[in-house]
Enzyme design. Structure first.
Site, PDB file in Angstrom:
ATOM      1  N   TYR A   1     -16.824 -25.469 -22.668  1.00 50.42           N
ATOM      2  CA  TYR A   1     -17.173 -25.961 -24.388  1.00 50.42           C
ATOM      3  C   TYR A   1     -17.578 -25.533 -25.037  1.00 50.42           C
ATOM      4  O   TYR A   1     -18.606 -26.570 -26.034  1.00 50.42           O
ATOM      5  CB  TYR A   1     -16.647 -27.366 -24.980  1.00 50.42           C
TER       6      TYR A   1
ATOM      7  N   CYS B   1     -20.970 -36.774 -29.463  1.00 53.94           N
ATOM      8  CA  CYS B   1     -21.142 -37.282 -31.202  1.00 53.94           C
ATOM      9  C   CYS B   1     -20.760 -38.056 -30.722  1.00 53.94           C
ATOM     10  O   CYS B   1     -20.189 -38.109 -32.186  1.00 53.94           O
ATOM     11  CB  CYS B   1     -20.293 -35.552 -31.677  1.00 53.94           C
TER      12      CYS B   1
END
Length: 399
Positions: free
Chosen positions: A253, A348
């Site tokens: 990612y 996150c």
């Protein structure tokens, strides 16, 4: 404040998304009011309270229902007005519309649009900034305890670049109003609140320079919105992994190659770096930002399953920076199959982090360190960098 559709959603990190309509399970409870004592903070920017249901004069024990209460603090006594739910739901949602006994951590919200029934994005404007960090730390620790079985002390670190929790959002989008004005959405709603100025908005746009390295980012492409975030996360990842010359590093990612760039510098010409990213434009930019890397565009799980040269069947180091839903089992197991000595997981969402940490533990990887950063002041969001290694008990470092 709640973003307009698409605002700040790079790599799946969308916030303020309006809720889906669920099938009603009985009459609506919206508008009912209760006086409650507020319990602990929960993941999602609210606190937990319980309200009685049924006939209070009955000889049977009074049943209670959980209410997730916004604009409250643990230990307070408030009047909560229900904003979502039906009689058959397992839990309800509500707003603290009156504070009867306040917490010492309560402050006056600096924004005129914050509060019950107003703009829905800033969960904690009524909370002292240091106390916001303690609330977020509690949530991270609770998710790790509940979902990964780990007892972890967490400290949320402030990051330079905001003004006492304000003026940090370097990318901001609003809802255009018919009269030419602009607005933000209510919490879990399509309703729009007219807004003149968002106090989270930074005076300038994002800088794509980190520790002297310049990055090319597409218009609308993902980049951390807090000005201090890229450097803070790079420092945390590099400190955790301690890459050595000649090692191989897999950046998953990878976006436009933020971590890849510094990994490539550290492993040097005798090492190698591969960057995997789902967005093709960002992947192409990672090759320009980090010359010499192996870049692959596509679903991370699919690329790991067969889209990399055979030399990448092993990697010394892995950086995982997944979207809010986390890496999930297939990706985690593809990572551990490469037997890295260390994995830096940038998260996150603390619940997704905890779930993935538990999967790593099934394969012998233990949480060796954890740092948490307040990259989203005034909201419930928090960013974590976790180090996972083999053959070690969990011994956590908090600066």
């Amino acid at each position: 404040m709640s973003p307009a559709p698409g605002q700040g959603r790079g790599k799946g990190r969308g916030r303020g998304r309006p809720t889906r309509q669920r099938a009603a399970r009985g009459p609506s409870v919206v508008g009912r009011r209760f006086e409650v004592e507020v319990g602990p903070v929960a993941h999602g920017g609210h606190c937990v309270a319980r309200v009685p249901v049924g006939d209070p004069s009955s000889v049977e024990p009074v049943e209670t229902r959980v209410v997730f209460v916004r604009h409250a603090l643990p230990g307070e006594r408030v009047v909560v007005e229900l904003t979502e739910g039906t009689e058959g739901d397992r839990f309800w949602r509500g707003d603290a519309i009156e504070v009867l006994e306040s917490s010492p951590d309560r402050v006056e919200a600096p924004c005129i649009y914050a509060g019950p029934g107003a703009c829905g994005g800033c969960d904690f404007q009524h909370v002292d900034l240091a106390a916001q960090g303690r609330l977020k730390a509690h949530v991270v620790a609770e998710q790790l305890r509940r979902l990964a079985g780990l007892d972890v002390e967490v400290t949320v670190e402030p990051v330079p670049g905001d003004d006492h929790g304000l003026h940090w959002r370097t990318r901001q989008r609003y809802v255009a109003l018919p009269d030419g004005g602009r607005g933000m959405r209510r919490h879990r709603s399509h309703d729009v609140i007219p807004v003149e100025t968002c106090l989270l908005a930074a005076p300038a746009g994002p800088s794509y320079v980190v520790h002297g390295r310049v990055f090319e980012v597409a218009d609308g492409g993902f980049w951390q919105v807090h000005p201090g975030a890229p450097a803070a996360l790079v420092d945390a990842v590099m400190e955790a992994l301690a890459p050595q010359p000649g090692e191989s590093a897999l950046d998953l990612y990878a976006g436009v190659g933020l971590f890849s760039r510094f990994l490539a510098d550290a492993v040097g010409p005798s090492g190698r770096v591969a960057a995997v990213e789902g967005d093709r434009a960002a992947s192409a930019l990672s090759e320009r930002n980090v010359p010499g890397i192996t870049a692959r565009a596509g679903d991370v799980g699919q690329v790991l399953a067969g889209g990399l040269p055979a030399e990448w069947d092993h990697a010394d180091l892995v950086v995982l920076d997944p979207p809010r839903a986390g890496a999930k089992r297939a990706v985690v197991e593809a990572v551990v199959a490469r037997s890295p000595r260390a994995v830096a997981y940038v998260a996150c969402d603390p619940a997704a982090l905890a779930r993935d940490v538990a999967i790593f533990a099934e394969h012998g990887y233990r949480l060796a360190s954890l740092r948490a950063f307040d990259l989203f002041p005034m909201t419930h969001h928090v960013e974590c960098v976790a180090l996972l290694e083999t053959g070690r008990a969990t011994t956590l470092h908090n600066p």
